[in-house]
Every structure is written in structure tokens, then in C-alpha cells.
Design an enzyme around this catalytic site. Structure first.
Site, mmCIF file in Angstrom:
data_model
loop_
_atom_site.group_PDB
_atom_site.id
_atom_site.type_symbol
_atom_site.label_atom_id
_atom_site.label_comp_id
_atom_site.label_asym_id
_atom_site.label_seq_id
_atom_site.Cartn_x
_atom_site.Cartn_y
_atom_site.Cartn_z
ATOM 1 C CG HIS A 66 -2.194 -0.895 0.872
ATOM 2 N ND1 HIS A 66 -2.134 -2.267 0.951
ATOM 3 C CD2 HIS A 66 -3.447 -0.589 0.466
ATOM 4 C CE1 HIS A 66 -3.317 -2.766 0.620
ATOM 5 N NE2 HIS A 66 -4.132 -1.772 0.322
ATOM 6 C CE LYS A 81 -6.721 -10.995 11.208
ATOM 7 N NZ LYS A 81 -6.752 -10.206 12.450
#
Lengths: 192, 289
Positions: free
Chosen positions: A36, A102
Site C-alpha cells: 500500500h 479482516k
């Protein structure tokens, strides 16, 4: 159960609602912390082509090379909130239609999903062996040398990978709801 | 003897990464029966299926195979340095197979060592004892749950918590509320009361090695464990934080002496995948529990 085929488009994604059970089929990419920040450092042209209409999976797999080909051994989701500073911008810049991970994500990602037409999907944390069974093929890997196995971009072909929509493109988050509900009981328990 | 220990430790690592002890499996199975919502049931079903497949195929149940933490009790005749070398070798081999994901990252360069060996890892707690056998306890502690394991100091005015068990209770409730689903709920909660900042975390993790169905030998702590187990599940956070009746599977507490000035409450949150195993080597025979 809704089938989600990749690559997908905005209209398909906007039909999904919080609580929907989906099964993902097609090509997606793993990417976590190093990935990222790499994507946000500058425009990565090659990745624009690769990521358009796809989903980024927050996952650092256990892998093994069998007869010269990579194989996913265990590949459940990692905690998504670490990508919160980047996720919405990564969606927009690279045309991604969602993230799979998650633990849920925060306000910036919720707003990004709504504005851009993306979705957050939740896999079962810890269920790595079962998740790996949905990975039919490792197509490629990028930045393996630089990032190491858990952080590399793994391009994988998945079949009926199960997940639940917990943030939709309408500004709704299951995580915010559960937090709010549990906060009432929390306050009662500690006498606030 | 050395090669024997290496081989036995490799098997210990395999068991830890790919199977769960029966007390944990039974508690998860009961939780599945007890849940009502589709989402909570689905999560627990996937968890149970996953552990079954991992065991059958000898695959790591979770891709985060955690930080290996060893507690080793050894007789006088053993060399601690030699034990460490052999166990490091077993960890290296386990990383190649791979039972373990390469999980040791250089904090300055960001480079992964590739074999789970690095500065401060694996974690070894050595203790010589008077028994004539070797006992090795192993936990693979995952990173997601490590990130939601806070340390409080009492008094804590925001929680209205004083230096007593009620203050401890409030810290634990606060930690589990703040963790929501992030530590891969349903969690297992190790609590150390007192101690220093370092000894307390180590003790909180060691408390997680206790079987779910045992009783705390201190009546006050036993009562606290039971009460917290009930109250934490009332929070309704549920498996993966999707809502539900099962937020934690067990609470295990331990008390350490503290400095007069300090009162820490240290919480080791563990994911449902509490990978703990014990090995005993006695007269050349290896047994696992």
C-alpha cells in the site's frame, strides 16, 4: 450467496449490501503494508493495468515452490485497519473495486467505498488452510525480493473464495454497528 | 541426543502450527452449537472446518504462524546453549517446509530474515529444574492479536479503576471492547496482575498455556476469571466481531508481586487459534500433550 466475478465494475459492486455472503472467482492480488505504501508513493503505471476492476486481498501467505511453481499453503486474511491511511486513495488511483481482509476498516475507507463504488469484504481470520484451498493458481508475484514473502504482491486465481460484505458502497459498516451495540453493554459493565 | 532434540522440536512445531488441543476444539464446537445468527455460525463453522483440514493435511491453520515462544525446563545435565542451537535449527527447517511463515523482519531495513531467526526471536524462557526430564512448552503467538494486547496502569481515572481486582476487571473489559473483532475473536484472554512491564507480559502469555477447563489455584482469581468470561461474552462482539454470543473462549489470570509504585494490568489477547503444545523428553522417549 452472491457470486462475485473478477474483474468487476461499479454497478455490480453498488448492488452489494452489508451482510451479503459472497463467493469470489477470478484473479485478485494480495497486498498489505509495504504494497500500500508502494502504491501511494507515486503512480505505478503497471499496477493500474493489473488492479483495475479487481480486489486487493490483505494477506501474507505461507507459500511453497512445487516443481518450479508457487503454491499457496495457508492464506487467510490479515488485519485491514493498518491500510486505513491508504485504502480509499488506492481504490481511486488504481481503479480497485474492493478490499478483502479482516477486522474492518475506518471512516476514510467507508467514505471511499461510497464515493468511488467499492466494497470491503471480510474473510474468516485464522482460517488460512481453507482459504488457500480456494486459491487455484499463483499466476505471478511482484516485489518478492524487495518485500519478502508475506508483503509481496501475489497475483492469484481464486475459485469461490467465501467472504462477507461488512462495508458496502452505501456508507454502511457492520463493524460500526457492532461497536455501537457493544459500547452500550461496555458502559453498563464498567459503570459509566 | 542433539539431533533427537532437533527432530522432536520440529514435530512440536508441526503440531503447534497445524493442530489445536482438544479443550480448544471442544469449546469452539460448543460455541458453534450455542450461536444463533447465520454470520456467527458461519464463522465458527469455517474455523472448525479449517482446523480439521489443516490437521489432516499438515498445513498451517493460519498463515500467520506467529512468533515462536518456548518455555523450557531442563535437567542439570543439559546445556542451555546447545538446546538453543538445536531449537533454532528446528525453527529453520520448519520455515523451509514450511510449517512456519518467515516472520522475522528487521525493524530498520524491513528485510525479512527468511527463517524466523533474528534479534530477539524466537523467544526462549529457560529454566533448570530438579526433574530428570526435559519439558518444552511452545506457543505460536500471532501478530493480529498481539496488536490488541494492551498494558494498563492502575489507578486509571478514565475507567474509574483503582488498585484492586475491580480495577483489573475494568481494564480487561476495556481491552476486549476496544479489540472488537481485530484480534480474531473469539479470543482467549491472559491477564497478568502486577509485575514489571516485561515480566508481566511474559506471565500473561504463559497463563494462556493453561487448559481451558482448569481452576485457578487462587480463589479470588478463579472467581475473577469466571466472572469475566461471562461478562466479556455479554459484550456481543462475537466471532470475527460480526456480533454474537461468543466473544471470548476463556480468561486466565495470574498475579505477580509488584513494586510499591507500580500496578500494571497486562493483557495478552490471543486469537481463537491458540496454538499451544507441550513436549516431554524422558529417557530418550518423546511424548506430546
Amino acid at each position: 450467496m452472491t457470486e462475485l466475478r473478477l474483474p468487476t465494475d461499479e454497478a455490480t459492486i453498488r448492488e452489494l449490501n452489508v451482510g451479503d455472503f459472497v463467493e469470489i472467482t477470478g484473479v485478485m492480488f494480495t497486498g498489505r503494508d509495504s504494497a500500500h505504501s508502494f502504491l501511494m508513493e507515486k503512480e505505478r503505471e503497471k499496477f493500474k493495468e493489473l488492479l483495475e476492476g479487481r480486489i486487493i486481498y490483505h494477506c501474507g501467505p505461507v507459500v511453497k515452490k512445487v516443481d518450479g511453481e508457487w503454491k499457496f499453503i495457508s492464506a487467510g486474511p490479515t488485519t485491514s485497519i493498518r491500510e486505513e491511511p491508504f485504502q480509499a486513495d488506492v481504490f481511486k488511483r488504481y481503479g480497485l473495486r474492493g478490499a478483502l481482509g479482516k477486522g474492518g476498516m475506518g471512516k476514510k475507507t467507508i467514505a471511499g467505498c461510497k464515493e468511488f463504488g467499492a466494497v470491503y469484504l471480510h474473510a474468516v481470520g485464522g482460517a488460512g488452510a481453507l482459504a488457500a484451498a480456494s486459491v487455484k493458481r499463483v499466476k505471478n508475484v511482484y516485489m518478492l525480493e524487495e518485500f519478502g514473502v508475506p508483503e509481496a504482491f501475489w497475483e492469484i486465481e481464486v475459485e469461490r473464495f467465501p467472504a462477507v460484505v461488512t462495508i458496502d458502497s452505501k456508507g454502511r459498516s457492520l463493524h460500526e454497528k457492532v461497536r455501537a451495540d457493544s459500547e452500550v453493554i461496555y458502559k453498563k459493565l464498567i459503570g459509566m | 541426543m542433539s539431533e533427537h532434540i532437533k527432530k522432536a522440536t520440529l514435530e512440536l512445531l508441526r503440531r503447534a502450527a497445524t493442530t489445536l488441543p482438544s479443550d480448544i476444539m471442544n469449546t469452539l464446537a460448543r460455541a458453534y452449537e450455542n450461536e444463533e445468527s447465520d454470520a456467527a455460525k458461519m464463522n465458527l463453522k469455517v474455523i472448525l472446518d479449517n482446523v480439521r483440514i489443516a490437521g489432516e493435511q499438515s498445513l498451517p491453520m493460519c498463515q500467520d504462524t506467529g512468533a515462536p515462544i518456548f518455555w523450557i525446563h531442563y535437567p542439570r545435565s543439559y546445556s542451555q546453549a546447545e538446546l538453543r542451537r538445536k531449537m533454532n535449527e528446528a525453527v529453520r527447517v520448519a520455515s523451509q517446509i514450511p510449517y512456519l511463515r518467515p516472520n522475522a523482519v528487521d525493524s530498520i531495513t524491513g528485510k525479512n530474515s527468511g527463517d524466523n531467526i533474528g534479534a530477539g526471536v524466537p523467544v526462549y524462557h529457560f529454566e533448570e529444574w530438579d526433574e530428570n526430564y526435559l519439558k518444552v512448552e511452545l506457543m505460536l503467538k500471532g501478530g493480529g492479536s498481539e496488536n490488541v494486547s494492551p498494558q494498563y496502569k492502575l489507578p486509571d481515572s478514565s475507567l474509574g479503576g483503582g488498585r484492586n481486582l475491580e480495577g483489573v476487571r475494568r481494564c480487561v473489559i476495556d481491552a476486549v471492547f476496544k479489540a472488537q473483532g481485530l484480534g480474531c475473536a473469539p479470543g482467549v484472554i491472559g491477564v497478568a496482575i502486577g509485575g514489571n512491564r516485561d515480566t508481566a507480559y511474559a506471565a500473561a502469555k504463559k497463563a494462556l498455556m493453561r487448559p481451558f477447563d482448569d481452576q485457578n489455584s487462587m480463589p479470588e482469581l478463579n472467581e475473577l476469571e469466571q466472572r469475566l468470561l461471562k461478562e466479556l461474552n455479554e459484550l456481543g462482539i462475537g466471532p470475527m466481531g460480526f456480533g454474537g454470543k461468543t466473544t471470548v473462549l476463556a480468561v486466565k489470570a495470574v498475579a505477580l508481586h509488584r513494586l510499591p509504585a507500580c500496578f500494571f494490568v497486562s493483557i495478552a489477547y490471543n486469537c481463537w487459534a491458540l496454538r499451544r503444545q507441550t513436549m516431554i523428553i524422558k529417557g530418550g522417549e518423546v511424548s506430546y500433550d
